[in-house]
Design an enzyme around this catalytic site. Structure first.
Site, mmCIF file in Angstrom:
data_model
loop_
_atom_site.group_PDB
_atom_site.id
_atom_site.type_symbol
_atom_site.label_atom_id
_atom_site.label_comp_id
_atom_site.label_asym_id
_atom_site.label_seq_id
_atom_site.Cartn_x
_atom_site.Cartn_y
_atom_site.Cartn_z
ATOM 1 N N LYS A 114 -18.648 5.728 -15.439
ATOM 2 C CA LYS A 114 -19.173 6.495 -16.574
ATOM 3 C C LYS A 114 -20.636 6.886 -16.379
ATOM 4 O O LYS A 114 -21.109 7.844 -16.985
ATOM 5 C CB LYS A 114 -18.948 5.728 -17.866
HETATM 6 C C1 LIG Z 1 -13.403 4.652 -18.754
HETATM 7 C C2 LIG Z 1 -12.822 4.009 -17.530
HETATM 8 C C3 LIG Z 1 -11.572 4.412 -16.986
HETATM 9 C C4 LIG Z 1 -10.713 5.488 -17.627
HETATM 10 O O1 LIG Z 1 -11.261 6.780 -17.497
HETATM 11 P P1 LIG Z 1 -10.762 7.963 -18.458
HETATM 12 O O2 LIG Z 1 -11.667 9.108 -18.164
HETATM 13 O O3 LIG Z 1 -10.910 7.442 -19.857
HETATM 14 O O4 LIG Z 1 -9.348 8.252 -18.128
HETATM 15 C C5 LIG Z 1 -11.127 3.792 -15.827
HETATM 16 N N1 LIG Z 1 -11.841 2.803 -15.243
HETATM 17 C C6 LIG Z 1 -13.032 2.374 -15.728
HETATM 18 C C7 LIG Z 1 -13.747 1.268 -15.038
HETATM 19 C C8 LIG Z 1 -13.568 2.954 -16.891
HETATM 20 O O5 LIG Z 1 -14.751 2.511 -17.381
#
Ligand SMILES: *Cc1c(COP(=O)(O)O)cnc(C)c1O
Length: 500
Positions: A114
């Site tokens: 993120k």
């Molecule tokens: C948020 C997240 C996901 C999922 O990603 P999306 O864009 O919501 O599909 C997968 N792995 C981690 C470690 C995350 O923080």
């Protein structure tokens, strides 16, 4: 060419990027999408020569046509400064076998993917506010189940013209995630635990967003609310870049031989944001054979891809890959808008069904299109632990639990289809040390130990190094120890912002 945006539930809108980013979500509840996708096939030979930051600037220039080149460049240089991403390129492509590559997206400040979007969103947002909201101060409210809150705090920390307040459920985050948030530095940040679960936190925050009295009080102070949520276009756009980057990296390494040769892309999925960015990249001209959508035991997307029926009426499981524990994948709306021929009426109907009945059916035509593009699979906690262990013991690679879900679903895909030779880029979304309890527990029995003892045990066992950002949390004093009943969230916000 000037790029405008419309809404999935109102195809008639035409808004500039700055307004779309400042506003976050469209008034009628739809999500903003570009009115058309730029075609970049012919630019790939040029893009191939660029480093990550150069490529990011080129991709953003296609979409942020109301930003100057200078503004885009500033955003990129600040967000992806080498010292924020362990030096060098912000992402790394690591081969496991000749056709299996892990795209490590977690070298940023909070050790999860993120950061790739939340490091740059604050810069996009402040520039957008200068353009479309007369330089008002943006107040970002976040309800988080863990990763988003910390990544948003790091991104917005000390960014002029912004304040950020994060609410997390007191009993709903991992010890490491809590520690990351309560020790947060920065003059414009606030963190508060809410008595209750994630839904309570989210409901409380949503109520504040839409409270007219609160809005008025903010306006008097020259402030406005804005969103760092994954439905904001400004969070999706940065994710398109790394799919181009990884493809071009395979070309540079001679593993992909021409700019027509397709790859497979595998993504561990929750809100459908990260995998949707890959789909947009392919619509722009990136050659992709199959998008492999990996879920944990909350396999609402696997079922949808296989049946065309999206049904959230099911039990919710807390799993070892908590960032994918989600039953409403908001960004799926953007895919369905595209695959239904931009039928905003059909979209509004399905979303209404989801809200009222908890289920919708997209019908055979859209279902076939989904199945032509996507393979859906899932992996439960037992399979996840087995994959962490096997990947470490057989391939010498230590992966986190979310990445393990993707690796296992990719294995299922190759066994089912025989398509093991097409180069596959597998999104690795978190450092194994961020979910150290589950990762260590997959390799060895866990004792009575805190997260830092586990961390050092994992380092010794695997002779790998934990990220400094996690190790240093141990010595940091908590700054934010406040816990508030959910009914008092609004009062907390008023106090924090100095409103009457
Ligand atoms: C948020 C997240 C996901 C999922 O990603 P999306 O864009 O919501 O599909 C997968 N792995 C981690 C470690 C995350 O923080």
């Amino acid at each position: 060419m000037w790029m405008h945006y419309k809404s999935t539930r109102n195809s008639g809108l035409r808004l500039p990027a700055s307004q779309v980013i400042a506003q976050g979500i469209s008034q009628e509840g739809g999500l903003f999408v570009p009115e058309s996708l730029p075609q970049v096939r012919e630019k790939l030979p040029l893009w191939k020569e660029m480093d990550y930051r150069g490529l990011a600037k080129a991709v953003f220039a296609e979409f942020l046509t109301d930003f100057s080149e200078e503004e885009i460049s500033q955003c990129v240089e600040r967000a992806y400064a080498p010292d924020k991403f362990e030096g060098g390129e912000p992402v790394k492509l690591v081969p496991l076998t000749d056709s299996k590559y892990l795209l490590e997206l977690w070298h940023g400040p909070t050790c999860a993917f993120k950061d790739m979007a939340l490091q740059i969103l604050p810069h996009f947002l402040t520039k957008s506010l200068e353009k479309s909201a007369q330089g008002k101060e943006a107040v970002i409210l976040v309800a988080t189940s863990g990763d988003t809150g910390k990544a948003a705090l790091e991104g917005f920390k000390d960014v002029p013209g912004t304040r950020i307040l994060v609410f997390y459920p007191r009993d709903g985050v991992s010890p490491m995630q809590k520690r990351q948030m309560v020790t947060q530095e920065g003059e414009n940040v606030g963190v508060c635990a809410i008595e209750g679960n994630f839904d309570d936190a989210q409901t409380a925050v949503k109520a504040i967003f839409t409270d007219p009295g609160m809005k008025r009080a903010l306006a008097e102070k020259g402030m406005m609310f804005s969103s760092a949520n994954s439905i904001n276009w400004g969070r999706l756009l940065p994710q398109i870049v790394y799919y181009f980057y990884s493809y071009l990296e395979l070309v540079r390494r001679g593993r992909v031989h021409s700019l027509e040769e397709p790859i497979n892309i595998v993504v561990p999925t929750g809100n459908f944001g990260n995998i949707l960015a890959a789909y947009y990249a392919s619509r722009m001209g990136l050659p992709v054979k199959k998008f492999i959508c990996a879920s944990n035991r909350n396999k609402v997307l696997t079922d949808f891809i296989r049946t065309g029926v999206y049904d959230r009426r099911r039990e919710f499981y807390a799993t070892s890959s908590p960032s994918m524990d989600i039953l409403i994948s908001s960004n799926l709306e953007r895919l369905l808008y595209a695959l239904s021929g931009e039928d905003s009426r059909a979209l509004a109907g399905w979303m209404e069904d989801l809200k009222e009945k908890g289920v919708y059916d997209v019908g055979p035509q859209v279902r076939e299109k989904v199945q032509g593009l996507f393979y859906g699979g899932f992996c439960d906690d037992e399979g996840t632990a087995r994959t962490v262990k096997r990947t470490w013991e057989q391939e010498g690679y230590l992966c986190d639990t979310h990445t393990a879900v993707a690796l296992d679903v990719y294995r299922q895909y190759t066994e089912e289809t025989g398509d093991g030779d097409t180069p596959a880029v597998i999104a690795s979304t978190a450092s194994p040390y961020k979910f150290v309890g589950h990762v260590l527990g997959a390799l060895e029995p866990l004792g009575e130990e805190d997260e830092f003892e586990s961390l050092h045990r994992l380092e010794a066992l695997t002779r790998t190094q934990a990220p400094g950002q996690l190790v240093s949390l141990r010595g940091k004093e908590p700054r934010f120890t406040q816990v508030t009943p959910k009914e008092q969230t609004a009062a907390f916000v008023r106090r924090a912002l100095g409103l009457s």
